[in-house]
Design a protein around this motif. Structure first.
Motif, PDB file in Angstrom:
ATOM      1  N   HIS A   1      43.737  57.574   6.576  1.00 18.40           N
ATOM      2  CA  HIS A   1      42.519  56.757   6.508  1.00 18.40           C
ATOM      3  C   HIS A   1      41.259  57.609   6.549  1.00 18.40           C
ATOM      4  O   HIS A   1      40.175  57.132   6.184  1.00 18.40           O
ATOM      5  N   ARG A   2      41.402  58.880   6.995  1.00 21.38           N
ATOM      6  CA  ARG A   2      40.247  59.787   7.076  1.00 21.38           C
ATOM      7  C   ARG A   2      40.201  60.793   5.923  1.00 21.38           C
ATOM      8  O   ARG A   2      39.248  61.554   5.814  1.00 21.38           O
TER       9      ARG A   2
ATOM     10  N   THR B   1      33.396  57.933   7.255  1.00 19.84           N
ATOM     11  CA  THR B   1      34.705  57.505   7.754  1.00 19.84           C
ATOM     12  C   THR B   1      35.867  58.207   7.053  1.00 19.84           C
ATOM     13  O   THR B   1      37.007  58.139   7.528  1.00 19.84           O
ATOM     14  N   ARG B   2      35.590  58.867   5.950  1.00 12.91           N
ATOM     15  CA  ARG B   2      36.653  59.542   5.186  1.00 12.91           C
ATOM     16  C   ARG B   2      36.150  60.923   4.756  1.00 12.91           C
ATOM     17  O   ARG B   2      35.849  61.161   3.595  1.00 12.91           O
TER      18      ARG B   2
END
Length: 424
Positions: free
Chosen positions: A181-182, A122-123
């Motif tokens: 957020h990534r 997710t990141r």
């Protein structure tokens, strides 16, 4: 203002310069029987005269002591890198624990990204500026691929303003607001190599950390150029080369910074025996015990013949003082910028920020008539002994370095450009 463009005015400023005597500590390349007007310290700094003696000392100690030079040389080789700590820390505004001289810039970036680029599903992303120095982009792309991700999706480039050509911190903030957020890592320059734009390291560190990412800096064009205050910036890490403003010679040993808060953290990293704790290193144990601080990222024993020139140069920086050098840098670069604005307004565009707080020594210049004219001017400057460098597609970089450049150098550079423009 018109009185600026006289040799007498430039000479008067040189006579009043409290740092003028440092020029005598450097070898100045020659051109047709006189000193070059050398503006290329942003690419390769000039050789301090003390380097020869520093290298000779190590050669003499090698000849006299052989392997015992590790303990009995004038500057014993075993702890040699530790003797650079205070000098480096003072130069970059860090604690001695946080800095180390080792490897080369891109090697250090890779080693530090092993620890500080830890992508997750997710990141996974890394943020850089559009138009980053190619080596940085290559390194970042390869790190993303190594972790099984696609740079087309996970390399986020912050675009430059279409009018100024500068990458603003507001643009970075907008990108982080959309993609933060990534983002696993923000890797940013201290000074953008092509435009000479300087950045607020503290503001960028706070921005990145606010969005949950790690923050690192490439300080290749900032170290020895600006007072950096790396510890106070809060950056997780930084890396730099030492052959530009630090005057440590072609291909010189580079440097790295790791913030104190990571000094004893159990971070993943590539280990080597010189990163092992010094007190147990030679027990030859099978288990790696990392040295606290930046020392723990070392791999192999330091190259003494490469470190001696850096030591010689850093001693000069300590004598001059980074704050005094910065004061002269503002005056010297400001004088060159003022001459260009006054005398060459219809010929040259200065793409480096006008605000002295947003630039270091470097001015990046474009010839208004286009690339071919710009290239012709660059060749003319070189032929006349005005030494800058060219960066594609159309930028001439001139960097008046406060340790050895003079106000008179700036006057003569503009005089040569005016002669070229008048002859067209």
């Amino acid at each position: 203002m018109s009185g600026l463009f006289t040799e007498a005015h430039a000479l008067a400023q040189d006579l009043a310069d409290p740092l003028a005597h440092f020029r005598a500590l450097f070898h100045i390349p020659q051109h047709q029987g006189r000193d070059q007007w050398y503006f290329c310290g942003n690419s390769l700094g000039l050789q301090p005269k003390s380097v020869r003696a520093a290298l000779q000392q190590e050669l003499d100690d090698w000849a006299a002591f052989g392997v015992e030079g590790h303990f009995h040389a004038k500057h014993p080789w075993m702890p040699y890198h530790t003797e650079l700590r205070d000098l480096l820390a003072e130069c970059v505004g860090a604690k001695p624990l946080e800095v180390v001289a080792m490897n080369s810039l891109t090697v250090n970036l890779h080693l530090l990204m092993v620890s500080f680029y830890r992508p997750t599903p997710t990141r996974p992303a890394i943020v850089i500026e559009q138009g980053a120095f190619p080596s940085d982009r290559y390194a970042v792309e390869s790190q993303i691929r190594f972790h099984g991700h696609d740079p087309a999706e996970c390399l986020i480039e912050v675009g430059a303003d279409s009018d100024s050509g500068l990458v603003t911190e507001d643009a970075l903030a907008q990108v982080m607001a959309e993609h933060g957020h990534r983002v696993a890592l923000v890797l940013w320059p201290g000074v953008q190599y092509r435009t000479g734009q300087a950045f607020d390291l503290r503001a960028i560190s706070v921005l990145g950390h606010t969005h949950g990412s790690k923050v690192g800096f490439d300080l290749a064009h900032a170290v020895g150029n600006l007072p950096l205050q790396l510890h106070a910036s809060g950056a997780d890490f930084a890396a730099w080369c030492s052959y530009k403003y630090l005057n440590a010679g072609p291909g010189a040993i580079a440097g790295a910074f790791v913030h104190e808060r990571h000094a004893t953290a159990a971070l993943p990293r590539f280990n080597g025996w010189w990163g092992h704790r010094q007190d147990t290193r030679f027990k030859m144990g099978a288990e790696f015990q990392g040295s606290p601080g930046a020392d723990g990222w070392q791999l192999s024993n330091p190259p003494i013949l490469a470190m001696a020139p850096l030591r010689a140069s850093l001693e000069i920086f300590q004598q001059a003082g980074i704050d005094a050098l910065r004061r002269k840098s503002k005056a010297l670069t400001g004088y060159l910028a003022a001459l260009i604005a006054q005398e060459l307004a219809g010929v040259i565009r200065n793409v480096t920020p006008a605000d002295p707080e947003r630039r270091g020594c470097q001015l990046s210049l474009q010839v208004l008539a286009g690339r071919e004219a710009g290239r012709a001017l660059f060749e003319h400057l070189m032929a006349e002994g005005v030494i800058g460098d060219w960066r594609e597609p159309d930028v001439i970089r001139l960097s008046p370095t406060p340790l050895y450049n003079r106000f008179g150098d700036c006057y003569h550079a503009v005089r040569v450009i005016k002669q070229w423009a008048d002859a067209r």
